[in-house]
Design a protein around this motif. Structure first.
Motif, mmCIF file in Angstrom:
data_model
loop_
_atom_site.group_PDB
_atom_site.id
_atom_site.type_symbol
_atom_site.label_atom_id
_atom_site.label_comp_id
_atom_site.label_asym_id
_atom_site.label_seq_id
_atom_site.Cartn_x
_atom_site.Cartn_y
_atom_site.Cartn_z
ATOM 1 N N ARG A 1 0.936 -1.019 0.024
ATOM 2 C CA ARG A 1 -0.173 -0.007 -0.180
ATOM 3 C C ARG A 1 0.992 1.227 -0.012
ATOM 4 O O ARG A 1 1.746 1.756 0.817
ATOM 5 C CB ARG A 1 -0.942 -0.047 1.290
ATOM 6 C CG ARG A 1 -1.917 1.248 1.400
ATOM 7 C CD ARG A 1 -2.555 0.843 2.680
ATOM 8 N NE ARG A 1 -3.355 2.316 3.104
ATOM 9 C CZ ARG A 1 -3.952 2.315 4.405
ATOM 10 N NH1 ARG A 1 -3.734 1.317 5.151
ATOM 11 N NH2 ARG A 1 -4.371 3.588 4.530
ATOM 12 N N LEU A 2 0.837 2.046 -1.095
ATOM 13 C CA LEU A 2 1.397 3.197 -1.227
ATOM 14 C C LEU A 2 0.530 4.467 -0.840
ATOM 15 O O LEU A 2 -0.604 4.523 -1.605
ATOM 16 C CB LEU A 2 2.013 3.507 -2.658
ATOM 17 C CG LEU A 2 3.201 2.660 -3.121
ATOM 18 C CD1 LEU A 2 2.855 1.102 -2.997
ATOM 19 C CD2 LEU A 2 3.703 2.899 -4.645
ATOM 20 N N THR A 3 0.859 5.577 0.054
ATOM 21 C CA THR A 3 -0.444 6.145 0.443
ATOM 22 C C THR A 3 0.489 7.725 0.943
ATOM 23 O O THR A 3 1.618 7.656 1.432
ATOM 24 C CB THR A 3 -1.132 5.548 1.704
ATOM 25 O OG1 THR A 3 -2.318 6.597 1.984
ATOM 26 C CG2 THR A 3 -0.412 5.431 2.936
ATOM 27 N N SER A 4 -0.353 8.809 0.905
ATOM 28 C CA SER A 4 0.224 10.020 1.046
ATOM 29 C C SER A 4 -1.179 10.507 1.976
ATOM 30 O O SER A 4 -1.197 11.674 2.107
ATOM 31 C CB SER A 4 0.271 10.948 0.087
ATOM 32 O OG SER A 4 -0.915 10.801 -0.998
ATOM 33 N N LEU A 5 -1.899 9.573 2.506
ATOM 34 C CA LEU A 5 -3.053 9.904 3.291
ATOM 35 C C LEU A 5 -2.789 9.561 4.919
ATOM 36 O O LEU A 5 -1.689 8.759 5.215
ATOM 37 C CB LEU A 5 -4.315 9.063 2.984
ATOM 38 C CG LEU A 5 -4.896 9.621 1.619
ATOM 39 C CD1 LEU A 5 -6.034 8.696 1.248
ATOM 40 C CD2 LEU A 5 -5.497 10.818 1.567
ATOM 41 N N PRO A 6 -3.195 10.452 5.615
ATOM 42 C CA PRO A 6 -3.002 9.932 7.288
ATOM 43 C C PRO A 6 -3.388 8.676 7.504
ATOM 44 O O PRO A 6 -4.241 8.155 6.800
ATOM 45 C CB PRO A 6 -4.115 10.919 7.845
ATOM 46 C CG PRO A 6 -4.185 12.040 7.030
ATOM 47 C CD PRO A 6 -4.283 11.607 5.538
ATOM 48 N N LEU A 7 -2.873 7.857 8.514
ATOM 49 C CA LEU A 7 -2.874 6.614 8.860
ATOM 50 C C LEU A 7 -3.950 6.512 9.977
ATOM 51 O O LEU A 7 -4.536 5.411 10.261
ATOM 52 C CB LEU A 7 -1.579 5.931 9.094
ATOM 53 C CG LEU A 7 -0.576 5.948 7.804
ATOM 54 C CD1 LEU A 7 0.590 5.099 8.007
ATOM 55 C CD2 LEU A 7 -1.496 5.178 6.483
ATOM 56 N N THR A 8 -4.074 7.287 10.944
ATOM 57 C CA THR A 8 -4.814 7.373 11.900
ATOM 58 C C THR A 8 -5.469 8.734 12.307
ATOM 59 O O THR A 8 -5.011 9.786 11.544
ATOM 60 C CB THR A 8 -3.700 7.183 13.227
ATOM 61 O OG1 THR A 8 -3.027 8.295 13.548
ATOM 62 C CG2 THR A 8 -2.989 5.694 13.322
ATOM 63 N N GLU A 9 -6.499 8.655 13.084
ATOM 64 C CA GLU A 9 -6.966 9.988 13.602
ATOM 65 C C GLU A 9 -6.087 11.000 14.104
ATOM 66 O O GLU A 9 -6.304 12.133 13.713
ATOM 67 C CB GLU A 9 -8.153 9.608 14.518
ATOM 68 C CG GLU A 9 -9.283 10.851 14.961
ATOM 69 C CD GLU A 9 -10.191 10.471 15.604
ATOM 70 O OE1 GLU A 9 -11.109 11.498 16.127
ATOM 71 O OE2 GLU A 9 -10.484 9.285 16.051
ATOM 72 N N ASP A 10 -5.300 10.713 15.037
ATOM 73 C CA ASP A 10 -4.324 11.680 15.636
ATOM 74 C C ASP A 10 -3.369 12.208 14.386
ATOM 75 O O ASP A 10 -3.161 13.516 14.358
ATOM 76 C CB ASP A 10 -3.520 11.105 16.494
ATOM 77 C CG ASP A 10 -4.262 10.638 17.899
ATOM 78 O OD1 ASP A 10 -5.225 11.333 18.170
ATOM 79 O OD2 ASP A 10 -3.720 9.787 18.531
ATOM 80 N N GLU A 11 -3.115 11.188 13.568
ATOM 81 C CA GLU A 11 -2.320 11.993 12.502
ATOM 82 C C GLU A 11 -2.942 12.627 11.665
ATOM 83 O O GLU A 11 -2.490 14.085 11.103
ATOM 84 C CB GLU A 11 -1.519 10.638 11.602
ATOM 85 C CG GLU A 11 -0.431 11.052 10.710
ATOM 86 C CD GLU A 11 -0.053 9.875 10.162
ATOM 87 O OE1 GLU A 11 1.202 9.518 10.504
ATOM 88 O OE2 GLU A 11 -0.535 9.191 9.272
#
Length: 228
Positions: A168-178
Motif C-alpha cells: 500500500r503506497l499512500t500519502s493519506l493519514p493513517l490514524t485519527e491523531d495523524e
C-alpha cells in the motif's frame, strides 16, 4: 603419512568453510546496511504518488477498469478506481492527484524481487529494519519516504507467518491523531505546489465537500443564521 595428509585436507576444508561463512556474512551485512526505501518504491506501473492522473492514464498502467466510486477518507473526498488483479487507486476528487495505490496478492510486486509471499526477513533486507505493527486490523511494516514524510510504503503481511500479502503506497493519514496533526500543520493534500489546491485542514473542515452544482446561477445562496 595418509593420516597426516587427511588431517591437513580436513583442516584446509575447515579453513575454506570458515572463509565462505565470513564472506557470505559480510555480503549479507552489506546488503542489510544498504537496505532502505527509495523514490521508486512510491510508484507502481509508472504511476507515482502525488501525480495528476486521468482515468485513461490509470487504465493504460493497470489494465481494465472494473468500476469506480466516490469515497471519503479522513474528510478527504476521493475517487476509488478498482482494476483487475487486485489493484485499487485512490485519487483526490478535486485535483485528480494520486493519493493511494493498493496492490494485493499477485499484484503486490516491488523492486529487487519483492512480491506476494515474500518473507518478513526479505522485506526488511530490501526496505530496511522496521517494527511490525497493527494497522486497521492488518499486520504491517511501515516505511516513510525520506524525501517526503507524508508518503508511506506499507507492507501488509500475514498475521501467522509474516509473509507479504499486499503493498500500500499512500500519502493519506493513517490514524485519527495523524489526520489532526496534518490538518493543524496545513499540509497540502491536493496540490503540493499550492497553486489552487485545498489544504487538508480546509478539506476536513468541509470547504471542499459542498456540492453547489444543483444550485441556480447568480447570487450565492444565503445560509441560515441571524439577520440584522
Amino acid at each position: 603419512m595418509r593420516r597426516t595428509i587427511c588431517g591437513a585436507g580436513l583442516g584446509l576444508l575447515l579453513v575454506l568453510f570458515c572463509a565462505v561463512l565470513v564472506l557470505t556474512g559480510g555480503v549479507a551485512a552489506a546488503k542489510t546496511a544498504d537496505a532502505g526505501v527509495r523514490a521508486e518504491d512510491f510508484a507502481a506501473q509508472g504511476i507515482t504518488l502525488g501525480e495528476t492522473a486521468t482515468e485513461e492514464r490509470l487504465t493504460a498502467a493497470f489494465g481494465k477498469l472494473l468500476y469506480d466510486d466516490d469515497v471519503t477518507r479522513w474528510g478527504v473526498p476521493l475517487t476509488r478506481y478498482t482494476f483487475k488483479k487486485d489493484v485499487r487507486v485512490f485519487v483526490v476528487r478535486k485535483t485528480h492527484r494520486v493519493a493511494e495505490i493498493v496492490l494485493e496478492k499477485d499484484a503486490a510486486v516491488g523492486r529487487d524481487g519483492v512480491r506476494y509471499g515474500a518473507t518478513s526477513y526479505y522485506l526488511q533486507r530490501v526496505y530496511g529494519k522496521a517494527e511490525r505493527v497493527n494497522l486497521d486490523g492488518d499486520a504491517c511494516f511501515i516505511y516513510t519516504n525520506p524525501d517526503n514524510r507524508y508518503e508511506r510504503l506499507i507492507c501488509m503481511v500475514d498475521h501467522d507467518d509474516g509473509s507479504l500479502t499486499g503493498l500500500r503506497l499512500t500519502s493519506l493519514p493513517l490514524t485519527e491523531d495523524e489526520a489532526d496533526d496534518w490538518a493543524m500543520s496545513g499540509m497540502l493534500a491536493a496540490d503540493d505546489d499550492g497553486a489552487d489546491g485545498e489544504t487538508l485542514a480546509n478539506i476536513m473542515a468541509g470547504q471542499a465537500q459542498i456540492d453547489t452544482s444543483a444550485l441556480p446561477a447568480g447570487e450565492p445562496p444565503k445560509l441560515g443564521g441571524l439577520t440584522k
